[in-house]
Write a protein that holds these residues in place. Structure first.
Motif, short mmCIF file in Angstrom:
data_model
loop_
_atom_site.label_atom_id
_atom_site.label_comp_id
_atom_site.label_asym_id
_atom_site.label_seq_id
_atom_site.Cartn_x
_atom_site.Cartn_y
_atom_site.Cartn_z
N GLN A 298 23.52 -24.54 -10.82
CA GLN A 298 23.23 -23.50 -9.83
C GLN A 298 22.56 -22.30 -10.48
O GLN A 298 21.60 -21.73 -9.94
CB GLN A 298 24.51 -23.06 -9.13
CG GLN A 298 24.29 -21.98 -8.07
CD GLN A 298 25.58 -21.55 -7.39
OE1 GLN A 298 26.63 -22.18 -7.58
NE2 GLN A 298 25.52 -20.49 -6.62
N SER A 299 23.04 -21.91 -11.67
CA SER A 299 22.45 -20.75 -12.36
C SER A 299 21.03 -21.05 -12.84
O SER A 299 20.16 -20.19 -12.81
CB SER A 299 23.34 -20.35 -13.54
OG SER A 299 24.62 -19.97 -13.09
N LEU A 300 20.80 -22.30 -13.30
CA LEU A 300 19.43 -22.69 -13.66
C LEU A 300 18.50 -22.56 -12.47
O LEU A 300 17.36 -22.08 -12.59
CB LEU A 300 19.42 -24.13 -14.16
CG LEU A 300 19.65 -24.40 -15.65
CD1 LEU A 300 19.68 -25.89 -15.91
CD2 LEU A 300 18.58 -23.73 -16.50
N GLU A 301 18.99 -22.99 -11.31
CA GLU A 301 18.17 -22.93 -10.10
C GLU A 301 17.85 -21.49 -9.73
O GLU A 301 16.71 -21.14 -9.41
CB GLU A 301 18.93 -23.61 -8.97
CG GLU A 301 18.15 -23.68 -7.66
CD GLU A 301 18.91 -24.42 -6.57
OE1 GLU A 301 18.38 -24.52 -5.46
OE2 GLU A 301 20.04 -24.89 -6.84
N GLU A 302 18.84 -20.60 -9.81
CA GLU A 302 18.62 -19.20 -9.48
C GLU A 302 17.64 -18.54 -10.45
O GLU A 302 16.75 -17.78 -10.05
CB GLU A 302 19.96 -18.46 -9.48
CG GLU A 302 20.90 -18.87 -8.37
CD GLU A 302 22.28 -18.25 -8.51
OE1 GLU A 302 22.53 -17.58 -9.55
OE2 GLU A 302 23.11 -18.44 -7.60
N LEU A 506 22.25 -17.14 -18.06
CA LEU A 506 21.34 -17.52 -16.99
C LEU A 506 21.38 -16.51 -15.86
O LEU A 506 20.38 -16.29 -15.17
CB LEU A 506 21.69 -18.91 -16.46
CG LEU A 506 21.37 -20.08 -17.40
CD1 LEU A 506 22.01 -21.36 -16.90
CD2 LEU A 506 19.87 -20.27 -17.54
N GLN A 507 22.53 -15.90 -15.65
CA GLN A 507 22.66 -14.91 -14.59
C GLN A 507 22.34 -13.51 -15.07
O GLN A 507 22.39 -12.56 -14.28
CB GLN A 507 24.09 -14.95 -14.02
CG GLN A 507 24.42 -16.27 -13.33
CD GLN A 507 25.85 -16.34 -12.85
OE1 GLN A 507 26.67 -15.50 -13.19
NE2 GLN A 507 26.15 -17.35 -12.06
N GLY A 508 21.99 -13.37 -16.36
CA GLY A 508 21.63 -12.06 -16.89
C GLY A 508 22.80 -11.14 -17.10
O GLY A 508 22.63 -9.94 -17.28
#
Length: 558
Positions: A298-302, A506-508
């Motif tokens: 999910q984080s890769l997608e975002e 990934l979410q920063g």
């Protein structure tokens, strides 16, 4: 004829054995079928397999009241084969997923290298076309800058703020020598060093360096994190493909897969419920990966969506030459004021004879293909990284490389598709529940008998498995009648920690200067915090802080 009769005899024997099994597994009249399978599987010397059933008093796992075709040595060979079999099935089940990630990681890395080479070409061409008198001297700063871009992007611990500032520091003496205070001779090395050190106080390029730092940080850091995350995905799969099975799990696998052979039942398969209990027990640690694997995808997608915004890497790198041009224009506009500041800080210019020739630019090559775009080019990023130690001594020739044609630029963007392929993310999304359903997939596709068929329950051939079937995960295994699960595998715990950490990246959330990669907002203009660390609240759902050696583990190599 002899071989055909032998095969018919083998099949007849198997049918008779399965028929007898419906009334309880009886000892086989001979061990011929077992010997054949043992030989076909190359499990060991055939001389160690009995020709006829014997008392199995020395067996530890495949015990039976009836005579058996197994010996203790055979049992050891079977146990090794059982573990190898399950690892082969694991690797087969993950092969498509592993190829999907590794193939796209390589494609993205190749595309980033192309972008870097093209952006460097744009910048070099700017100097040749508009500032030809300083083009040769600008070669080294330009080459060093884009080498640093590649080093950062592919995992080296360098700071975007540092290498952007270093580029403009090194460029300022060149600009002063040829634009702000040109003369028949060059400034001395000592005077040039003074200008380099004083650049940040003199501010000849206005706020352009700060703007470049902001853009580079916001474009390169997500791309670097994306590549690192893909490499971690490959590491996760490799880890789960090569599990270390506990002693109790190894014995359970042996009992499920090869103990029937000892009774001559070489064609039997385990019951579905029996298979699920054993595989869920053996993969209990792997099932714990499921929650974090879902968050990882999910984080890769975002992040992939965010990277196609205003600060996407393609836009920033291919427009860097425009920032450089703006910086040079800014210096020309403020030339009188800058000359006064330089005089105050470094004194009057000290000069020496000229050393660098101008830039000769061949206008007849406008339509040639960009040589440096070729993957076989000697001037690849890989070679630059290998030659980093003496890169300052490398100076390109006087002829400038040319810009790409429109068709070549289209190929850079996946023939018109977004730089980050939506197809990759959509395919990856199909595997978000991969680890949660892995045991069910293995039993359903490979290991267990189909519904309605006679099956092995660990002791006998039966019509159905009657024990309780437990769920997935470590907690559920306390009620497992087939496998005892003790604690958590430290290797799986480590890979889970890395997944937790990469989700933060990934979410920063591990970089205080960014708020979940909000690429549409304007930052403060400061540098990027290069430490891959930081806290994450429980409310954020990202778990622990992860391994401190994450960066070194996840470098993408050639």
């Amino acid at each position: 004829m002899g071989g055909k009769s032998l095969r018919l005899g083998f099949l007849t024997l198997a049918v008779l054995l399965l028929a007898a099994a419906s009334e309880g597994a009886e000892p086989p009249p001979s061990c011929e079928a077992v010997r054949k399978v043992f030989q076909l599987r190359r499990l060991g010397p055939l001389g160690g397999v009995p020709e006829f059933p014997r008392a199995g008093v020395d067996l530890q796992v495949c015990t039976s009241k009836n005579p058996t075709c197994c010996t203790k040595k055979m049992e050891e060979k079977y146990q090794t084969a059982a573990k190898q079999d399950i690892q082969q099935v694991l690797q087969t089940s993950s092969a498509t997923l592993k190829f999907l990630i590794s193939h796209n990681a390589a494609a993205f890395q190749e595309m980033f290298e192309m972008l870097i080479r093209l952006a460097e070409n744009y910048t070099s061409t700017l100097f040749c076309n508009a500032y030809g008198n300083m083009a040769a001297e600008a070669t080294v700063p330009v080459q060093e800058f884009f080498t640093d871009v590649g080093l950062f992007l592919f995992g080296t611990d360098v700071s975007t703020e540092e290498f952007v500032n270093r580029f403009f520091d090194t460029l300022f003496p060149v600009v002063y020598n040829h634009v702000l205070n040109p003369g028949p001779t060059d400034i001395s090395l000592e005077y040039g060093e003074c200008l380099r050190v004083a650049r940040r106080d003199i501010r000849p390029f206005g706020n352009i360096p700060e703007k470049a730092i902001e853009q580079m940080g916001r474009a390169l850091l997500p791309s670097r994190t994306f590549l690192q995350a893909l490499n971690l995905g490959i590491e996760v799969i490799n880890t789960t493909d090569h599990l270390h099975f506990s002693k109790d799990c190894s014995r359970a696998l042996l009992r499920m897969q090869y103990c029937p052979h000892c009774q001559g039942l070489t064609l039997s398969k385990p019951c579905m419920g029996y298979c699920l209990n054993i595989i869920r027990g053996c993969l209990a640690d792997v099932a714990e990966v499921d929650l974090h694997w879902r968050g990882y995808i999910q984080s890769l997608e975002e992040l992939s969506r965010a990277m196609s915004g205003a600060y996407n890497i393609e836009h920033v790198l291919l427009n860097f030459h425009s920032l450089v041009n703006d910086a040079l224009v800014q210096a020309q506009i403020n030339r009188p004021e800058l000359s006064e500041r330089v005089h105050k800080m470094c004194g009057p210019p000290v000069r020496k004879p000229k050393e660098f020739p101008g830039c000769s630019f061949d206008q007849n090559k406008d339509n040639q293909v960009l040589k440096m775009f070729s993957r076989d080019s000697e001037e690849t990023l890989t070679n630059r990284r290998n030659a980093q130690g003496n890169r300052s001594e490398r100076i390109a020739g006087n002829n400038c490389s040319l810009l790409m044609s429109g068709e070549e630029k289209m190929s850079l963007s996946f023939k018109g598709r977004p730089f980050f392929s939506v197809e990759f993310i959509s395919h990856l999304r199909l595997y978000r529940a991969f680890y949660g359903g892995l045991a069910d997939q293995l039993c359903g596709n490979e290991l267990a008998a189909a519904d309605g068929l006679l099956c092995w329950n660990g002791e006998d051939v039966v019509r159905s498995y009657t024990h309780r079937v437990v769920g997935s995960g470590i907690k559920a295994q306390s009620a497992n009648p087939e496998v005892k699960v003790k604690g958590t595998d430290p290797v799986i715990s480590q890979i889970i920690d890395k997944l937790k950490h990469v989700i933060q990246l990934l979410q920063g959330k591990s970089f205080p200067k960014y708020d979940k990669w909000d690429l549409q907002q304007t930052g403060s203009g400061g540098g990027v915090d290069e430490q891959i660390s930081g806290d994450c609240d429980d409310e954020d759902g990202c778990g622990g802080s992860g391994s401190g050696e994450f960066k070194r583990v996840l470098k993408i190599t050639d």
